[in-house]
Write a protein that holds these residues in place. Structure first.
Motif, PDB file in Angstrom:
ATOM      1  N   ARG A   1      -0.408  -4.665 -13.325  1.00 50.38           N
ATOM      2  CA  ARG A   1       0.687  -4.264 -12.447  1.00 50.38           C
ATOM      3  C   ARG A   1       1.481  -5.518 -12.048  1.00 50.38           C
TER       4      ARG A   1
ATOM      5  N   PHE B   1      -3.575   3.525  -5.194  1.00 50.69           N
ATOM      6  CA  PHE B   1      -2.869   3.436  -6.475  1.00 50.69           C
ATOM      7  C   PHE B   1      -2.795   1.992  -6.971  1.00 50.69           C
ATOM      8  N   THR B   2      -3.089   1.805  -8.230  1.00 48.63           N
ATOM      9  CA  THR B   2      -3.022   0.490  -8.849  1.00 48.63           C
ATOM     10  C   THR B   2      -2.981   0.680 -10.357  1.00 48.63           C
TER      11      THR B   2
ATOM     12  N   MET C   1       0.848  -1.168   0.000  1.00 43.84           N
ATOM     13  CA  MET C   1       0.000   0.000   0.000  1.00 43.84           C
ATOM     14  C   MET C   1       0.899   1.237   0.000  1.00 43.84           C
ATOM     15  N   PRO C   2       1.202   1.810  -1.192  1.00 46.03           N
ATOM     16  CA  PRO C   2       1.993   3.048  -1.160  1.00 46.03           C
ATOM     17  C   PRO C   2       1.301   4.059  -0.257  1.00 46.03           C
TER      18      PRO C   2
ATOM     19  N   ASP D   1     -11.991  -4.910  -0.538  1.00 43.94           N
ATOM     20  CA  ASP D   1     -11.157  -3.797  -0.097  1.00 43.94           C
ATOM     21  C   ASP D   1     -11.822  -3.201   1.133  1.00 43.94           C
ATOM     22  N   ILE D   2     -11.049  -2.477   1.914  1.00 45.97           N
ATOM     23  CA  ILE D   2     -11.606  -1.797   3.084  1.00 45.97           C
ATOM     24  C   ILE D   2     -12.296  -0.500   2.673  1.00 45.97           C
TER      25      ILE D   2
ATOM     26  N   PHE E   1      -6.939  -0.985  11.139  1.00 44.42           N
ATOM     27  CA  PHE E   1      -6.631  -1.528   9.816  1.00 44.42           C
ATOM     28  C   PHE E   1      -5.173  -1.883   9.600  1.00 44.42           C
TER      29      PHE E   1
ATOM     30  N   GLY F   1      -7.684  -6.516  -1.286  1.00 41.82           N
ATOM     31  CA  GLY F   1      -7.093  -5.176  -1.438  1.00 41.82           C
ATOM     32  C   GLY F   1      -7.096  -4.818  -2.910  1.00 41.82           C
ATOM     33  N   CYS F   2      -8.312  -4.872  -3.488  1.00 40.30           N
ATOM     34  CA  CYS F   2      -8.444  -4.761  -4.958  1.00 40.30           C
ATOM     35  C   CYS F   2      -8.450  -3.324  -5.438  1.00 40.30           C
TER      36      CYS F   2
ATOM     37  N   GLU G   1      -6.855  -4.691 -10.705  1.00 45.54           N
ATOM     38  CA  GLU G   1      -6.284  -6.020 -10.438  1.00 45.54           C
ATOM     39  C   GLU G   1      -7.299  -7.134 -10.727  1.00 45.54           C
TER      40      GLU G   1
ATOM     41  N   THR H   1      -3.331   5.190  -0.068  1.00 42.08           N
ATOM     42  CA  THR H   1      -3.637   5.468  -1.463  1.00 42.08           C
ATOM     43  C   THR H   1      -4.132   4.190  -2.127  1.00 42.08           C
TER      44      THR H   1
HETATM   45  C1  SAM Z   1      -2.111   0.348  -3.217  1.00 40.11           C
HETATM   46  S1  SAM Z   1      -3.615  -0.453  -3.247  1.00 40.11           S
HETATM   47  C2  SAM Z   1      -3.136  -1.985  -4.038  1.00 40.11           C
HETATM   48  C3  SAM Z   1      -4.108  -2.404  -5.110  1.00 40.11           C
HETATM   49  C4  SAM Z   1      -3.728  -3.682  -5.866  1.00 40.11           C
HETATM   50  N1  SAM Z   1      -3.725  -4.817  -4.975  1.00 40.11           N
HETATM   51  C5  SAM Z   1      -2.409  -3.516  -6.564  1.00 40.11           C
HETATM   52  O1  SAM Z   1      -1.426  -4.138  -6.167  1.00 40.11           O
HETATM   53  O2  SAM Z   1      -2.348  -2.753  -7.527  1.00 40.11           O
HETATM   54  C6  SAM Z   1      -3.839  -0.966  -1.552  1.00 40.11           C
HETATM   55  C7  SAM Z   1      -5.284  -1.221  -1.189  1.00 40.11           C
HETATM   56  O3  SAM Z   1      -5.320  -1.878   0.082  1.00 40.11           O
HETATM   57  C8  SAM Z   1      -6.465  -1.429   0.762  1.00 40.11           C
HETATM   58  N2  SAM Z   1      -6.310  -1.704   2.202  1.00 40.11           N
HETATM   59  C9  SAM Z   1      -5.491  -1.094   3.082  1.00 40.11           C
HETATM   60  N3  SAM Z   1      -5.651  -1.594   4.308  1.00 40.11           N
HETATM   61  C10 SAM Z   1      -6.599  -2.557   4.199  1.00 40.11           C
HETATM   62  C11 SAM Z   1      -7.212  -3.436   5.142  1.00 40.11           C
HETATM   63  N4  SAM Z   1      -6.892  -3.430   6.435  1.00 40.11           N
HETATM   64  N5  SAM Z   1      -8.156  -4.298   4.692  1.00 40.11           N
HETATM   65  C12 SAM Z   1      -8.496  -4.306   3.369  1.00 40.11           C
HETATM   66  N6  SAM Z   1      -7.955  -3.498   2.445  1.00 40.11           N
HETATM   67  C13 SAM Z   1      -7.015  -2.631   2.853  1.00 40.11           C
HETATM   68  C14 SAM Z   1      -6.521   0.053   0.435  1.00 40.11           C
HETATM   69  O4  SAM Z   1      -7.824   0.576   0.616  1.00 40.11           O
HETATM   70  C15 SAM Z   1      -6.082   0.058  -1.041  1.00 40.11           C
HETATM   71  O5  SAM Z   1      -7.172   0.052  -1.922  1.00 40.11           O
END
Ligand code: SAM
Length: 292
Positions: free
Chosen positions: A92, A87-88, A1-2, A152-153, A32, A120-121, A126, A85
């Motif tokens: 990727r 970001f995706t 998660m950037p 996703d959260i 979280f 974490g979509c 993704e 963020t």
């Molecule tokens: C940077 S994105 C990654 C998206 C994709 N998996 C990728 O690699 O391109 C990280 C995602 O993780 C989610 N996230 C962060 N903490 C989380 C948690 N505790 N439970 C579920 N999702 C979470 C964020 O909301 C965000 O959409």
């Protein structure tokens, strides 16, 4: 998660008062799993100040009170959105999709059903990338054997994922045959946008799920993608999460994590296959180390 990608906060962001950063840090960790390091105070302040201003609150302390008092969880979701963020991008970390097509899907091709989970979509790139690879590998009809769960959260990210509308520049990220097969082009007011075709959108089940909470109801998966989510969790949180993922994998199932996320020093019971690729031991699909 950037996390907090901007190098400096806007000039008008007020400094956090003593104790406020610690309060945010505890809340973010406990709810979280976010590991907010010391030194991020100014950036946290910048991110939250906008929300505080939008709500007309006098300061961050009042905002934290509001987050804690809000039993609906809506404001907590806003807090998470402010601190992280989404970001995706499509395709990727393409190595994972190469493994999916070359190794994973051929072994699943004869199955009447199987599940892939994008945990974490974010905004959907993704899971749609997974879906299109499965369609290419198995054909449109056989691809319906796959249940594709995307969680996703962030409700804001999930709404965008379900809507599946993206700027048309994103087509550059894809193989040339994909745009026509999987997307509609916007016209009129939507010129410059693309949207995943409805018959493909409806094949993904989007659900809000906080990975810190129980997910034992998720049925066994052949593959779990959890990429670029754990990177800012501390080691104990990562370890608990990977162990719980292992329980949701069928024997021989795959866990794919981000290439900048290592599981070094974590006890998880999965077999290391190659960087960012792990497998549940056993099962008919074993022997990955020998064949990759
Ligand atoms: C940077 S994105 C990654 C998206 C994709 N998996 C990728 O690699 O391109 C990280 C995602 O993780 C989610 N996230 C962060 N903490 C989380 C948690 N505790 N439970 C579920 N999702 C979470 C964020 O909301 C965000 O959409």
């Amino acid at each position: 998660m950037p996390f907090l990608p901007h190098p400096a906060p806007p000039a008008e962001a007020p400094a956090l008062r003593p104790g406020e950063f610690e309060a945010i840090r505890h809340m973010a960790h406990d709810t979280f799993g976010l590991d907010l390091r010391t030194g991020k105070e100014a950036l946290v302040s910048a991110r939250l100040s906008k929300r505080v201003r939008d709500l007309g609150l006098p300061d961050i302390s009042h905002y934290l009170d509001l987050v804690q008092a809000d039993r609906t969880g809506v404001e907590l979701a806003r807090l998470i959105d402010a601190l992280t963020t989404n970001f995706t991008s499509f395709l990727r970390e393409p190595q994972h999709f190469e493994i999916l097509s070359a190794k994973v899907l051929p072994a699943l091709a004869g199955r009447p059903s199987f599940q892939i989970w994008s945990a974490g979509c974010a905004t959907g790139e993704e899971p749609y990338s997974i879906l299109f690879h499965v369609a290419e590998a198995l054909g449109e009809q056989r691809a319906s054997a796959m249940k594709l769960l995307a969680t996703d959260i962030s409700t804001r990210a999930l709404d965008a994922a379900a809507a599946a509308i993206y700027p048309d520049q994103r087509l550059r990220e894809m193989p040339p045959s994909w745009p026509k097969r999987y997307f509609q082009r916007g016209t009129g007011a939507s010129l410059g946008s693309i949207r995943v075709r409805p018959e493909w959108r409806q094949r993904v089940t989007f659900q809000r799920l906080n990975l810190m909470e129980d997910f034992s109801h998720v049925s066994k998966c052949s593959v779990i993608f959890c990429r670029n989510v754990m990177i800012y969790f501390d080691k104990p949180t990562q370890e608990r999460l990977v162990r719980r993922f292992a329980e949701r994998l069928e024997p021989g199932g795959w866990l794919l994590i981000g290439h900048s996320e290592g599981l070094m020093g974590i006890q998880h019971g999965l077999e290391y296959v190659r960087p960012a690729v792990y497998r549940h031991p056993g099962g008919a699909q074993g022997g990955a180390k020998r064949t990759l």
